[in-house]
Write a protein that holds these residues in place. Structure first.
Motif, PDB file in Angstrom:
ATOM      1  N   GLU A  64      65.509   2.942 -12.215  1.00 33.33           N
ATOM      2  CA  GLU A  64      64.259   2.522 -12.849  1.00 33.33           C
ATOM      3  C   GLU A  64      64.149   3.054 -14.269  1.00 33.33           C
ATOM      4  N   THR A  80      66.253   0.990 -16.568  1.00 33.96           N
ATOM      5  CA  THR A  80      65.579  -0.263 -16.927  1.00 33.96           C
ATOM      6  C   THR A  80      64.577  -0.034 -18.054  1.00 33.96           C
ATOM      7  N   ASP A 119      64.793  -1.704 -21.809  1.00 39.04           N
ATOM      8  CA  ASP A 119      63.756  -2.624 -22.273  1.00 39.04           C
ATOM      9  C   ASP A 119      63.002  -2.072 -23.482  1.00 39.04           C
ATOM     10  N   LEU A 143      73.815  -5.745 -14.731  1.00 33.31           N
ATOM     11  CA  LEU A 143      72.884  -4.945 -15.533  1.00 33.31           C
ATOM     12  C   LEU A 143      73.627  -4.016 -16.483  1.00 33.31           C
TER      13      LEU A 143
END
Length: 559
Positions: free
Chosen positions: A331, A334, A338, A373
């Motif tokens: 998490e 991510t 971003d 990813l």
């Protein structure tokens, strides 16, 4: 909205000339609510007048405090009677400070008067501000009474109203109840999941005028009196619990980030941003669910180009995730990825590389180098290095990226084609022109023949190859490619998009190269207008375009 049976409101005052002006001004605040049917307004005046049922019939008793009121035996007797009913829960007694007086020694001395700051209306430099405080206090009191009335009749409907009242003062999508609230661990979930029970609760609220439901969309609108009153009246712990529930419901109702889900999320966004403001202020709300909500809202805003609004959401999400589940979690990777992306669009590109480097290390460790990813983060970091002119760092990453993308996605996948395109750009910047030309041509061929072509990607490759051809003196080929790129860009993004302006600029230079200067000037004018509108008159690229346009104008005038 349908109007409920009006709440009886009684205004008690001294009846003296001195207080009369202020008494009338207070009535002006209440008359619109009476006209709308929310209240039945009585004016008790001297206590002998029995209006709206007198003190015994009023749900809200307003007493206008002044020295004249507190020296009147009749007023004090009435006040004592009302105070007894207030203590018994039969009425709500609300003191309003007209003029400074010894009200603390009276039977209402332990109550909180209006205005909220305790300064009498007559004593103020700005009485209108005091009246605004009184109006807000009165509306909140009415909202509480309306809520209590529905709670006595239908506790489940009241709980649903309280849930909706803690959200933003915007229409509440029904999906937040049926797809969010219905799927969280809370007593309201069973009601929200049962269509007939949900409709019954909404009908009860509509019948009292506390909420309206749009017939076609199903969107719910809480009445402003309730929306204003309920959240701020809750004890701190209960308010935090209600806010947590709203956050969990919004996260659960999230429809996804695909474009087909954007209309659904548009209705949830005001409530997500409302929650984001709570999260920023209240550490007790900074949970894993809160981080997910911030990430979801930020993703939607990012996809719509609202980068400045995205940054604080992504920063807060990262801060939470660094603590839970931890700095090396998926998490957190991510959030790092971003946030780095949006930093590039708000003038903070220098802060992006360390974030992407961390994200890449985490994803390589937890997911492996061949995970989609991980590849996305590798591509982002390589592109960032390239745009910053750090070719020695970008080149090895792109050389890793292209074969990885082809291995994982296949040769015709847009990610593979994009990797080949950017690797070709690297070759070109390093002066390896033949290799760059071959890679651009291969990427263009793959893009044009792809089973599911991406027009924007094809257009980007066309433009890159056209600029390379121009540098090689292959002007006719360059012009043909750039004209194709322009058509694709304007069809895909619209003729006023900044990407279209970049093509117009390059096309104008090519027109000049091939002796078509008269066609170049209007293209530059269009490109300049687009940049002035979208990027602002002082953006470096706008200034560059403006200077080029002036040179072209001067050259054209001299011909």
């Amino acid at each position: 909205m349908e109007r409920p049976c009006a709440i009886a409101v009684l205004v008690s005052w001294s009846g003296t000339v001195t207080d009369g002006t202020w008494h009338e001004r207070l009535l002006r605040l209440l008359r619109p609510l009476a006209a709308q049917g929310w209240i039945a307004l009585g004016d008790d005046g001297p206590p002998s007048i029995d209006s709206a049922g007198g003190p015994s019939g009023a749900a809200l008793f307003l007493v206008l405090l002044s020295p004249d009121y507190l020296v009147s035996p009749a007023c004090l007797a009435e006040l004592q009677q009302v105070r007894q009913r207030h203590d018994a829960g039969e009425t709500l007694l609300l003191p309003i400070m007209l003029r400074a007086c010894a009200w603390r020694e009276s039977v209402v001395g332990d109550l909180t008067p209006l205005p909220a700051d305790g300064l009498a209306l007559v004593s103020r430099d700005d009485p209108e501000e005091g009246l605004r405080q009184v109006e807000r206090g009165l509306r909140c009191a009415l909202g509480r009474l309306l809520f209590e009335r529905i709670r006595q009749r239908d506790a489940v409907a009241a709980e649903l109203l309280l849930f909706c009242s803690c959200l933003a003062p915007a229409p509440v999508p029904e999906s937040l109840l049926t797809e969010g609230l219905a799927r969280v661990s809370h007593p309201l979930a069973a009601m929200a999941a049962d269509r007939s029970a949900l409709m019954a609760a909404l009908a009860a609220l509509e019948a009292d005028g506390l909420l309206a439901r749009a017939p076609q969309s199903g969107n719910l609108q809480v009445h402003e009196l309730v929306q204003e009153a309920l959240p701020e009246q809750l004890p701190a712990e209960e308010l935090t619990a209600r806010q947590r529930l709203a956050i969990e419901a919004l996260v659960t109702a999230y429809p996804g980030q695909e474009p087909e889900h954007w209309p659904l999320y548009e209705g949830l966004l005001p409530h997500a941003l409302h929650c984001a403001a709570w999260i920023a202020k209240e550490p007790a709300l900074q949970t894993a669910a809160a981080a997910s909500l911030l990430q979801q809202a930020g993703t939607y805003l990012r996809q719509h180009g609202r980068y400045q609004e995205t940054v604080p959401l992504f920063e807060q999400a990262l801060s939470i995730r660094e603590r839970q589940p931890g700095p090396e979690s998926a998490e957190t990777a991510t959030s790092l990825h971003d946030l780095a992306f949006v930093y590039r669009f708000v003038g903070r590109s220098s802060e992006a590389p360390p974030l992407l480097e961390r994200a890449l290390a985490i994803r390589e460790q937890t997911l492996g180098s061949a995970h989609p990813l991980t590849i996305a983060t590798l591509e982002s970091l390589a592109s960032l290095y390239l745009s910053a002119g750090r070719l020695t760092e970008a080149f090895p990453l792109f050389e890793r990226l292209a074969p990885l993308a082809e291995q994982v996605f296949g040769p015709s996948h847009p990610k593979t084609i994009a990797a080949l395109n950017t690797l070709a750009l690297c070759y070109e910047r390093q002066g390896r022109v033949p290799e760059a030309c071959a890679l651009f041509e291969r990427a263009l061929s793959l893009s044009e023949q792809a089973p599911q072509p991406v027009p924007s990607l094809t257009g980007a490759i066309l433009q890159n190859l056209a600029l390379l051809y121009r540098n090689l003196g292959r002007l006719a080929e360059a012009l043909a490619l750039l004209e194709r790129a322009r058509a694709i860009c304007e069809q895909t993004f619209g003729p006023t998009d900044r990407r279209a302006a970049t093509i117009l600029y390059n096309l104008a230079l090519l027109y000049k190269d091939v002796g078509r200067s008269e066609e170049a000037l209007p293209l530059l004018a269009r490109a300049l207008a687009i940049y002035e509108r979208s990027a602002g008159p002082d953006h470096p690229l706008t200034r560059r375009l403006r200077e080029t346009y002036r040179h072209f104008q001067q050259a054209h005038a001299e011909q």
